[in-house]
Scaffold this motif. Structure first.
Motif, PDB file in Angstrom:
ATOM      1  N   GLU A 123      11.178  -1.009   9.186  1.00 54.62           N
ATOM      2  CA  GLU A 123      10.469  -0.028   8.417  1.00 54.62           C
ATOM      3  C   GLU A 123       8.901  -0.104   8.858  1.00 54.62           C
ATOM      4  N   ILE A 124       8.385   1.222   9.057  1.00 53.56           N
ATOM      5  CA  ILE A 124       6.941   1.289   9.262  1.00 53.56           C
ATOM      6  C   ILE A 124       6.365   2.664   8.623  1.00 53.56           C
ATOM      7  N   HIS A 125       5.102   2.004   8.161  1.00 55.97           N
ATOM      8  CA  HIS A 125       4.098   2.913   7.214  1.00 55.97           C
ATOM      9  C   HIS A 125       3.038   3.005   7.760  1.00 55.97           C
ATOM     10  N   ARG A 126       2.337   4.114   7.639  1.00 62.48           N
ATOM     11  CA  ARG A 126       1.100   4.367   8.182  1.00 62.48           C
ATOM     12  C   ARG A 126      -0.205   3.972   7.222  1.00 62.48           C
ATOM     13  N   PHE A 127      -0.999   2.999   7.641  1.00 61.92           N
ATOM     14  CA  PHE A 127      -2.095   2.427   6.628  1.00 61.92           C
ATOM     15  C   PHE A 127      -3.287   3.189   6.697  1.00 61.92           C
ATOM     16  N   MET A 128      -3.399   3.437   8.065  1.00 62.73           N
ATOM     17  CA  MET A 128      -5.168   4.152   8.212  1.00 62.73           C
ATOM     18  C   MET A 128      -4.871   5.391   9.364  1.00 62.73           C
ATOM     19  N   VAL A 129      -5.985   6.254   9.048  1.00 61.55           N
ATOM     20  CA  VAL A 129      -6.214   7.403  10.165  1.00 61.55           C
ATOM     21  C   VAL A 129      -7.535   7.121  10.647  1.00 61.55           C
ATOM     22  N   GLY A 130      -7.795   7.271  12.020  1.00 59.12           N
ATOM     23  CA  GLY A 130      -9.231   7.186  12.322  1.00 59.12           C
ATOM     24  C   GLY A 130      -9.885   8.398  12.538  1.00 59.12           C
ATOM     25  N   PRO A 131     -11.189   8.396  12.787  1.00 62.40           N
ATOM     26  CA  PRO A 131     -11.884   9.752  12.828  1.00 62.40           C
ATOM     27  C   PRO A 131     -11.468  10.357  14.286  1.00 62.40           C
ATOM     28  N   ASN A 132     -12.234  11.578  14.570  1.00 66.72           N
ATOM     29  CA  ASN A 132     -11.778  12.405  15.603  1.00 66.72           C
ATOM     30  C   ASN A 132     -11.842  11.640  17.026  1.00 66.72           C
ATOM     31  N   HIS A 168     -14.338   4.938  20.796  1.00 67.59           N
ATOM     32  CA  HIS A 168     -15.009   6.200  21.653  1.00 67.59           C
ATOM     33  C   HIS A 168     -14.532   7.385  20.548  1.00 67.59           C
ATOM     34  N   PRO A 169     -15.012   7.353  19.295  1.00 68.60           N
ATOM     35  CA  PRO A 169     -14.864   8.694  18.504  1.00 68.60           C
ATOM     36  C   PRO A 169     -15.790   9.591  19.241  1.00 68.60           C
ATOM     37  N   GLY A 170     -15.084  10.906  19.229  1.00 68.85           N
ATOM     38  CA  GLY A 170     -16.097  11.763  20.075  1.00 68.85           C
ATOM     39  C   GLY A 170     -15.709  11.917  21.648  1.00 68.85           C
ATOM     40  N   GLU A 171     -14.979  11.288  22.124  1.00 68.95           N
ATOM     41  CA  GLU A 171     -14.991  10.922  23.557  1.00 68.95           C
ATOM     42  C   GLU A 171     -14.916  12.295  24.375  1.00 68.95           C
ATOM     43  N   SER A 211     -17.012  14.885  17.609  1.00 68.55           N
ATOM     44  CA  SER A 211     -16.895  13.831  16.511  1.00 68.55           C
ATOM     45  C   SER A 211     -18.351  13.533  16.255  1.00 68.55           C
ATOM     46  N   HIS A 212     -18.835  13.276  15.067  1.00 69.23           N
ATOM     47  CA  HIS A 212     -20.268  12.855  14.756  1.00 69.23           C
ATOM     48  C   HIS A 212     -19.970  11.822  13.925  1.00 69.23           C
ATOM     49  N   PHE A 213     -18.742  10.908  13.849  1.00 69.45           N
ATOM     50  CA  PHE A 213     -18.691   9.738  13.316  1.00 69.45           C
ATOM     51  C   PHE A 213     -19.309   8.522  13.893  1.00 69.45           C
ATOM     52  N   PRO A 214     -20.046   7.813  13.194  1.00 70.87           N
ATOM     53  CA  PRO A 214     -19.813   7.707  11.526  1.00 70.87           C
ATOM     54  C   PRO A 214     -21.110   8.174  11.093  1.00 70.87           C
ATOM     55  N   GLY A 215     -22.215   8.865  11.603  1.00 75.71           N
ATOM     56  CA  GLY A 215     -23.347   9.391  10.875  1.00 75.71           C
ATOM     57  C   GLY A 215     -23.047  10.559  10.335  1.00 75.71           C
ATOM     58  N   GLY A 216     -22.138  11.619  10.802  1.00 77.78           N
ATOM     59  CA  GLY A 216     -22.297  12.863  10.381  1.00 77.78           C
ATOM     60  C   GLY A 216     -22.969  13.994  10.621  1.00 77.78           C
ATOM     61  N   PHE A 269       0.893  -1.194   0.072  1.00 82.14           N
ATOM     62  CA  PHE A 269      -0.118   0.267   0.169  1.00 82.14           C
ATOM     63  C   PHE A 269       0.846   1.261   0.060  1.00 82.14           C
ATOM     64  N   THR A 270       0.425   2.305  -0.463  1.00 78.23           N
ATOM     65  CA  THR A 270       0.955   3.639  -0.338  1.00 78.23           C
ATOM     66  C   THR A 270       0.654   4.390   1.122  1.00 78.23           C
ATOM     67  N   PRO A 271       1.594   4.665   1.593  1.00 76.84           N
ATOM     68  CA  PRO A 271       1.219   5.092   3.133  1.00 76.84           C
ATOM     69  C   PRO A 271       0.112   6.279   2.860  1.00 76.84           C
ATOM     70  N   VAL A 272      -0.518   6.606   4.136  1.00 75.88           N
ATOM     71  CA  VAL A 272      -1.403   7.794   4.015  1.00 75.88           C
ATOM     72  C   VAL A 272      -0.819   8.637   5.149  1.00 75.88           C
ATOM     73  N   PRO A 273      -0.857   9.987   4.712  1.00 82.38           N
ATOM     74  CA  PRO A 273      -0.572  11.048   5.516  1.00 82.38           C
ATOM     75  C   PRO A 273      -1.170  11.061   7.185  1.00 82.38           C
ATOM     76  N   ALA A 274      -0.830  11.743   7.892  1.00 83.91           N
ATOM     77  CA  ALA A 274      -1.524  12.121   9.140  1.00 83.91           C
ATOM     78  C   ALA A 274      -2.645  13.090   8.718  1.00 83.91           C
ATOM     79  N   ASN A 275      -3.856  12.929   9.665  1.00 81.79           N
ATOM     80  CA  ASN A 275      -4.940  14.148   9.366  1.00 81.79           C
ATOM     81  C   ASN A 275      -5.588  14.116  10.545  1.00 81.79           C
ATOM     82  N   THR A 276      -6.592  15.171  10.476  1.00 84.63           N
ATOM     83  CA  THR A 276      -7.598  15.463  11.635  1.00 84.63           C
ATOM     84  C   THR A 276      -8.984  15.167  11.116  1.00 84.63           C
ATOM     85  N   LEU A 277      -9.259  14.404  10.142  1.00 88.63           N
ATOM     86  CA  LEU A 277     -10.553  14.393   9.538  1.00 88.63           C
ATOM     87  C   LEU A 277     -11.704  13.490  10.352  1.00 88.63           C
TER      88      LEU A 277
END
Ligand code: FEO
Ligand code: CA
Ligand code: CA
Length: 631
Positions: free
Chosen positions: A567-576, A598-601, A605-610, A72-80
């Motif tokens: 070697e370590i690569h980021r595969f996934m970033v979770g919700p807030n 615990h999204p939104g602890e 967060s309004h994951f997963p419903g938005g 896989f191609t590593p994913v960047p960090a984010n705060t989505l």
């Protein structure tokens, strides 16, 4: 009465505030000063020093080497506030808190989060460790439901806390384990409602207590004068899976549910070591179920803190608490069959300055034979690490610990380990054993008290060995190789696979080891598992401020490490505000199931419903768009 405690402190924060450790000693102050000097030596302190000392020994020094083992191609960090997976991958939800397991069960009601009765027939809250079982072509997922966020579950209450007996019943029902059949239709996995496998195990499900401690006086209560049966399991964190097809649910912060109606009650030193005290964590279970009142039932907490063995294919089976594997704040239970057939289970005790353990069964595994009670009896060992990269497993026996019996050791395991001078660790979380090699890894998630404060038993926490940094807020992963390629051996060599850190903020030991870069920086490794090819999947439960020491690290995440190259690569970033925890693969390795807890602890967060929906913990499935193997 509703409890007016702040509701969303972590267990650790709560325990530290309400049940403080002994005052800092002069020794600890000296250690702290020493560490401050050592830290100036530079970032080689962790992995670099380890690799240097290792020299030409058997352990592989780590150098970054791209060798094509990452698909896989590593994913960047984010705060989505969503899940981010690599290009060419997709994800979908398999199960979420409140999903009905039967057609006659209620749908989740966001406005009220339902009642005790509805929750008892729905998927539990805050899913954590999980394992997948296959039975004649059917797929069964057993999932821990570790805890609940009071401010989310009781959001409709003014106090944001349980206010009556049914609120408590709902809270107890949201805990435990959910066993659900899942099936894949048109590429999408979901719950099979009404499957005869579906089952909810809660804080009220009858359990059998087995092993050396069964029937001991310390386990007897007015409701169970035999000390062999108890009700329920709760705060099940990581998990295990045995080769004979059972599921292991691991009781972690069991203490946070007990309280005292008598404000003058003095908990014993033994209870205090486990953080059991006058106040619970805001669950108010004792207000509706007296067994959680320690002033009335002081032995009840002794019946929690174990590994619980469950047959996921038989919904009528009685779960068994396996006291032989010790009582502490269990993280996961990594089961391996040693070359000589004995079952070895590696076990972490997740609290600052607590220990790493290993169980070795008396009996041996027989493929296709009767392995039902292999976890019934055996020896329990605790790890001692030396600075020379060697270590030893010390057996906890009456002779070694000064305790009266093996039963007592299995109940007061922390005290037994302290008695033999075990190494205080930076919060041992999951252990994972390499399927390709006789070696195992453990996440030491973080420990702000390292070099500063003793553990709850007063054991010192000096900087050194696999815990090389004072005030460690990033964590590390220790790896050990048992002597003679034998998981039952008492000697081992160790090194650090990674010391997490932030090279975008620090240039000293807190930058992390050489395999930590600006592209993969993370903190607080927690969940840990090998896939069938021998790649190491790392899940984080850490700080997600994305600022200060944690700048550029984003939300909690999942990474993949190569044990051969480091070697370590980021595969996934979770919700807030989620933690990523729990992982299992479909047998064809075309789906990886991952838990988002615990999204939104903290309310963001309004994951997963938005929209303005209530955040909910979920199990997701991640697959490749081309139908290929994951990872
Ligand atoms: Fe439930 Fe140690 O995490
Ligand atoms: Ca964990
Ligand atoms: Ca954790």
């Amino acid at each position: 009465m509703p409890n007016t405690l702040p509701t969303e402190q972590s267990f650790d924060e709560f325990d530290e505030i309400n049940y403080p450790r002994p005052e800092i000693s002069d020794f600890e102050k000296v250690v702290d000063r020493a560490m401050s000097r050592r830290a100036l030596l530079g970032r080689g302190l962790g992995l670099g020093a380890a690799a240097f000392v290792m020299g030409t020994t058997a352990l592989t020094p780590m150098t970054a080497r791209a060798d094509g083992r990452f698909g896989f191609t590593p994913v960047p960090a984010n705060t989505l506030d969503t899940v981010t997976v690599p290009d060419g991958y997709s994800w979908h939800i398999v199960a979420k808190w409140g999903d009905p397991l039967w057609s006659d069960a209620a749908n989740f009601d966001e406005a009220t989060t339902g009642t005790g009765a509805t929750q008892e027939r729905q998927f539990g809250d805050n899913n954590d460790g999980m394992s997948l079982f296959v039975d004649g072509g059917r797929t069964i997922l057993a999932v821990n439901n570790e805890y609940t966020n009071r401010s989310i579950m009781y959001h409709a209450r003014e106090t944001k806390l349980p206010e009556n007996a049914d609120d408590v019943r709902k809270g107890k029902a949201a805990h435990g384990v959910s066993v659900v059949e899942v099936a894949r239709n048109d590429g999408v996995w979901g719950i099979v409602k009404d499957s005869h496998y579906n089952r909810r195990i809660t804080a009220d499900t009858p359990m059998m207590i087995t092993g050396p401690a069964a029937g001991h006086d310390l386990l007897k209560t007015s409701a169970d004068r035999s000390g062999t049966t108890s009700l329920g399991t709760w705060n099940n964190c990581g998990n295990g899976k045995t080769p004979w097809g059972t599921y292991l649910a691991c009781e972690e912060n069991f203490n946070g549910y007990f309280s005292s109606s008598d404000p003058e009650y003095k908990p014993s030193a033994e209870l205090s070591r486990y953080g059991v005290g006058l106040k619970d964590w805001g669950y108010a279970w004792a207000t509706a179920d007296e067994r959680f009142d320690i002033s009335k039932h002081p032995n009840e907490p002794n019946r929690a803190g174990y590994i619980v063995e469950i047959d996921p294919l038989d919904p009528t089976s009685t779960p068994k608490k396996r006291t032989a594997l010790g009582r502490f704040k269990h993280e996961n239970a990594e089961v391996v069959i040693a070359g000589n057939g004995h079952v070895v289970v590696y076990l972490g005790d997740d609290e600052r300055g607590e220990f790493l353990y290993k169980f070795v069964s008396n009996g041996t595994y027989s493929a296709g034979g009767d392995n039902t009670d292999l976890l019934e009896d055996g020896s329990i060992f605790v790890a001692k690490f030396a600075d020379d990269m060697r270590g030893e497993w010390v057996e906890l026996t009456p002779a070694a610990t000064g305790m009266k019996s093996q039963a007592e050791i299995c109940i007061h395991t922390r005290q037994a380990a302290s008695a033999v001078g075990a190494t205080t660790m930076d919060r041992p979380e999951w252990v994972a054993a390499n399927p390709n090699k006789v070696e195992a890894y453990c996440c030491l998630t973080n420990n702000k008290n390292r070099g500063k404060k003793p553990n709850k038993g007063g054991d010192k926490t000096p900087v050194g060995g696999p815990n090389p940094r004072a005030g460690n807020n990033y964590g590390q992963i220790v790896r050990w190789i048992p002597d003679n390629g034998d998981h039952t051996a008492t000697g081992f060599a160790w090194d650090l696979f990674v010391t997490a850190g932030n090279p975008t903020v620090h240039s000293d030991a807190y930058a992390g080891s050489k395999n930590v870069t600006a592209d993969n920086t993370f903190n607080s490794p927690d969940g840990l598992a090998f896939d069938s090819t021998g790649m190491l999947w790392i899940q984080t439960d850490g700080k997600y401020s994305n600022a200060g020491d944690f700048a550029n690290q984003g939300n909690n995440q999942m990474l993949v490490g190569d044990p051969e190259t480091g070697e370590i690569h980021r595969f996934m970033v979770g919700p807030n505000e989620c933690e990523v925890t729990g992982i299992s693969w479909s047998p064809d390795r075309k789906t990886v199931f991952v838990g988002l807890q615990h999204p939104g602890e903290k309310g963001n967060s309004h994951f997963p419903g938005g929209g303005s929906s209530l955040p909910r913990s979920v199990v997701i499935a991640i697959q490749r768009d081309d139908g290929g193997l994951v990872g």
